[in-house]
Design a protein around this motif. Structure first.
Motif, PDB file in Angstrom:
ATOM      1  N   GLU A   6       0.835  -1.206   0.000  1.00  0.00           N
ATOM      2  CA  GLU A   6       0.000   0.000   0.000  1.00  0.00           C
ATOM      3  C   GLU A   6       0.878   1.269   0.000  1.00  0.00           C
ATOM      4  N   TRP A   7       1.915   1.267   0.856  1.00  0.00           N
ATOM      5  CA  TRP A   7       2.792   2.441   0.920  1.00  0.00           C
ATOM      6  C   TRP A   7       3.631   2.569  -0.338  1.00  0.00           C
ATOM      7  N   ASN A   8       4.072   1.428  -0.892  1.00  0.00           N
ATOM      8  CA  ASN A   8       4.841   1.496  -2.143  1.00  0.00           C
ATOM      9  C   ASN A   8       4.005   2.129  -3.248  1.00  0.00           C
ATOM     10  N   ARG A  10       1.572   4.264  -2.874  1.00  0.00           N
ATOM     11  CA  ARG A  10       1.437   5.690  -2.581  1.00  0.00           C
ATOM     12  C   ARG A  10       2.700   6.454  -2.989  1.00  0.00           C
ATOM     13  N   TYR A  11       3.862   5.831  -2.806  1.00  0.00           N
ATOM     14  CA  TYR A  11       5.125   6.514  -3.099  1.00  0.00           C
ATOM     15  C   TYR A  11       5.552   6.371  -4.561  1.00  0.00           C
ATOM     16  N   ALA A  12       4.727   5.682  -5.389  1.00  0.00           N
ATOM     17  CA  ALA A  12       5.104   5.469  -6.794  1.00  0.00           C
ATOM     18  C   ALA A  12       5.151   6.799  -7.550  1.00  0.00           C
ATOM     19  N   PRO A  41      11.743   6.699  12.764  1.00  0.00           N
ATOM     20  CA  PRO A  41      10.980   5.524  12.324  1.00  0.00           C
ATOM     21  C   PRO A  41       9.889   5.955  11.335  1.00  0.00           C
ATOM     22  N   GLY A  42       9.584   5.108  10.352  1.00  0.00           N
ATOM     23  CA  GLY A  42       8.530   5.433   9.382  1.00  0.00           C
ATOM     24  C   GLY A  42       8.841   6.736   8.668  1.00  0.00           C
ATOM     25  N   GLU A  43      10.078   6.884   8.191  1.00  0.00           N
ATOM     26  CA  GLU A  43      10.544   8.184   7.687  1.00  0.00           C
ATOM     27  C   GLU A  43      10.130   8.475   6.251  1.00  0.00           C
ATOM     28  N   GLY A  46      12.071  10.845   3.255  1.00  0.00           N
ATOM     29  CA  GLY A  46      13.323  11.403   3.752  1.00  0.00           C
ATOM     30  C   GLY A  46      13.358  12.892   4.047  1.00  0.00           C
ATOM     31  N   ARG A  47      12.199  13.569   4.023  1.00  0.00           N
ATOM     32  CA  ARG A  47      12.217  15.037   4.194  1.00  0.00           C
ATOM     33  C   ARG A  47      12.764  15.447   5.567  1.00  0.00           C
ATOM     34  N   ASN A  48      12.383  14.707   6.615  1.00  0.00           N
ATOM     35  CA  ASN A  48      12.840  15.068   7.968  1.00  0.00           C
ATOM     36  C   ASN A  48      14.323  14.725   8.149  1.00  0.00           C
ATOM     37  N   ALA A  49      14.696  13.564   7.604  1.00  0.00           N
ATOM     38  CA  ALA A  49      16.093  13.120   7.707  1.00  0.00           C
ATOM     39  C   ALA A  49      17.013  14.092   6.983  1.00  0.00           C
ATOM     40  N   PHE A  62      14.249   4.549   9.153  1.00  0.00           N
ATOM     41  CA  PHE A  62      13.781   3.304   8.520  1.00  0.00           C
ATOM     42  C   PHE A  62      12.331   3.463   8.116  1.00  0.00           C
ATOM     43  N   ASP A  63      11.892   2.552   7.255  1.00  0.00           N
ATOM     44  CA  ASP A  63      10.510   2.557   6.789  1.00  0.00           C
ATOM     45  C   ASP A  63      10.194   1.170   6.243  1.00  0.00           C
ATOM     46  N   ALA A  64       8.902   0.831   6.240  1.00  0.00           N
ATOM     47  CA  ALA A  64       8.474  -0.443   5.668  1.00  0.00           C
ATOM     48  C   ALA A  64       8.573  -0.432   4.146  1.00  0.00           C
ATOM     49  N   SER A  65       8.612   0.751   3.534  1.00  0.00           N
ATOM     50  CA  SER A  65       8.531   0.858   2.078  1.00  0.00           C
ATOM     51  C   SER A  65       9.911   0.976   1.434  1.00  0.00           C
ATOM     52  N   ASP A  89      10.105  -3.393   9.050  1.00  0.00           N
ATOM     53  CA  ASP A  89       8.910  -3.083   9.821  1.00  0.00           C
ATOM     54  C   ASP A  89       9.344  -2.566  11.195  1.00  0.00           C
ATOM     55  N   ILE A  90       8.557  -1.666  11.729  1.00  0.00           N
ATOM     56  CA  ILE A  90       8.899  -1.075  13.026  1.00  0.00           C
ATOM     57  C   ILE A  90       9.017  -2.153  14.120  1.00  0.00           C
ATOM     58  N   LEU A  91       8.272  -3.234  13.966  1.00  0.00           N
ATOM     59  CA  LEU A  91       8.334  -4.301  14.980  1.00  0.00           C
ATOM     60  C   LEU A  91       9.659  -5.052  14.911  1.00  0.00           C
ATOM     61  N   LEU A 104       8.859  10.858  15.609  1.00  0.00           N
ATOM     62  CA  LEU A 104       7.807   9.958  15.109  1.00  0.00           C
ATOM     63  C   LEU A 104       6.734  10.834  14.467  1.00  0.00           C
ATOM     64  N   VAL A 105       6.790  10.921  13.152  1.00  0.00           N
ATOM     65  CA  VAL A 105       5.970  11.908  12.437  1.00  0.00           C
ATOM     66  C   VAL A 105       4.930  11.197  11.570  1.00  0.00           C
ATOM     67  N   TYR A 106       3.675  11.304  11.988  1.00  0.00           N
ATOM     68  CA  TYR A 106       2.547  10.701  11.251  1.00  0.00           C
ATOM     69  C   TYR A 106       2.724   9.202  11.007  1.00  0.00           C
TER      70      TYR A 106
HETATM   71  C1  LIG Z   1       2.228   9.294   6.566  1.00  0.00           C
HETATM   72  S1  LIG Z   1       3.769   8.570   6.200  1.00  0.00           S
HETATM   73  C2  LIG Z   1       4.877   9.692   7.033  1.00  0.00           C
HETATM   74  C3  LIG Z   1       6.280   9.600   6.507  1.00  0.00           C
HETATM   75  C4  LIG Z   1       7.284  10.487   7.218  1.00  0.00           C
HETATM   76  N1  LIG Z   1       7.341  10.218   8.641  1.00  0.00           N
HETATM   77  C5  LIG Z   1       7.037  11.945   6.979  1.00  0.00           C
HETATM   78  O1  LIG Z   1       6.797  12.670   7.948  1.00  0.00           O
HETATM   79  O2  LIG Z   1       7.091  12.377   5.825  1.00  0.00           O
HETATM   80  C6  LIG Z   1       3.821   7.129   7.290  1.00  0.00           C
HETATM   81  C7  LIG Z   1       5.030   6.234   7.038  1.00  0.00           C
HETATM   82  O3  LIG Z   1       5.069   5.220   8.033  1.00  0.00           O
HETATM   83  C8  LIG Z   1       5.510   4.024   7.420  1.00  0.00           C
HETATM   84  N2  LIG Z   1       5.023   2.898   8.215  1.00  0.00           N
HETATM   85  C9  LIG Z   1       3.740   2.613   8.518  1.00  0.00           C
HETATM   86  N3  LIG Z   1       3.671   1.486   9.236  1.00  0.00           N
HETATM   87  C10 LIG Z   1       4.957   1.052   9.388  1.00  0.00           C
HETATM   88  C11 LIG Z   1       5.529  -0.062  10.042  1.00  0.00           C
HETATM   89  N4  LIG Z   1       4.782  -0.973  10.666  1.00  0.00           N
HETATM   90  N5  LIG Z   1       6.878  -0.197  10.001  1.00  0.00           N
HETATM   91  C12 LIG Z   1       7.655   0.728   9.359  1.00  0.00           C
HETATM   92  N6  LIG Z   1       7.157   1.793   8.717  1.00  0.00           N
HETATM   93  C13 LIG Z   1       5.820   1.953   8.735  1.00  0.00           C
HETATM   94  C14 LIG Z   1       4.910   4.056   6.028  1.00  0.00           C
HETATM   95  O4  LIG Z   1       5.576   3.225   5.127  1.00  0.00           O
HETATM   96  C15 LIG Z   1       5.003   5.531   5.692  1.00  0.00           C
HETATM   97  O5  LIG Z   1       6.197   5.811   5.001  1.00  0.00           O
END
Ligand SMILES: C[S@@+](CC[C@H](N)C(=O)[O-])C[C@H]1O[C@@H](n2cnc3c(N)ncnc32)[C@H](O)[C@@H]1O
Length: 199
Positions: A6-8, A10-12, A41-43, A46-49, A62-65, A89-91, A104-106
């Motif tokens: 799903e995230w891939n 969205r990022y296409a 986490p879930g970056e 890369g805008r914040n990084a 890191f990110d799942a995507s 994955d975050i887990l 931890l942003v969104y």
């Molecule tokens: C709304 S985006 C926010 C991206 C980024 N933090 C930003 O501020 O631009 C949420 C991100 O969380 C990642 N994410 C969601 N669930 C995740 C998980 N279980 N493990 C790792 N990343 C996850 C998604 O792949 C997505 O890139």
């Protein structure tokens, strides 16, 4: 991996769907801290990084995507910054290091893993390390400026207090803001902002 396809998708888009600028609250709060090791986490793309690395933070993200990682690494290379960016994955994320700050942003997660993730992030902070969080409040659900629609992917103020009970919560509030973060976060939004420190 949880939600990766799903995230891939969205990022296409060739554009950065959450924009080039860092999240405003993260930027504001990181600017108050001494530079050190930062975990994002879930970056996503890369805008914040990018912003943090330019300031001198030593950034691990890191990110799942994997699509997000590829876009982020391209952004870092174009800007001559170094960020350690993993696809996981975050887990499953593991590190031998502890961090001075975590942003931890969104990152909206299912309720059944929120405590496990909160415990993990708490354990990854150094003593005096700071967690900076911004996410949508449950009242965001009917709005169209971004965020999930599934109520099980939110936490409210009292749940956050409980999730992060091992940190000292320095700031935790609901705010109505005008979001302007790329194509997918735009318009009036109801968010939660939290800063909490490890004793
Ligand atoms: C709304 S985006 C926010 C991206 C980024 N933090 C930003 O501020 O631009 C949420 C991100 O969380 C990642 N994410 C969601 N669930 C995740 C998980 N279980 N493990 C790792 N990343 C996850 C998604 O792949 C997505 O890139």
């Amino acid at each position: 991996m949880s939600g990766q396809n799903e995230w891939n998708e969205r990022y296409a888009d060739q554009h950065l769907v959450y924009g080039y600028q860092p999240n405003k609250y993260l930027k504001q709060e990181l600017a108050k801290l001494e530079l050190g090791a930062l975990l994002l986490p879930g970056e996503g793309e890369g805008r914040n990084a990018l912003w943090a690395a330019k300031q001198g933070w030593e950034v691990t993200a890191f990110d799942a995507s994997d699509v997000a990682q590829a876009k982020a690494n391209k952004l870092f290379a174009q800007n001559n910054v170094w960020v350690q960016y993993h696809v996981t994955d975050i887990l499953h994320f593991a590190s031998n290091h502890q961090f001075d700050a975590i942003g931890l942003v969104y990152v909206h997660l299912q309720k059944d893993i929120q405590q496990q993730v909160a415990n993990k992030l708490t354990s990854m902070l150094k003593p005096k390390g700071v967690l900076i969080l911004e996410m949508f409040h449950p009242e965001q659900i009917p709005l169209t400026s971004g965020g999930p629609k599934n109520p099980a992917m939110f936490a409210d103020i009292s749940e956050l207090k409980d999730l992060y009970k091992n940190l000292t919560i320095e700031e935790l509030r609901k705010e109505e803001i005008e979001l302007n973060e790329g194509l997918l976060h735009r318009g009036k939004a109801i968010v939660i902002r939290m800063r909490a420190a490890k004793p």
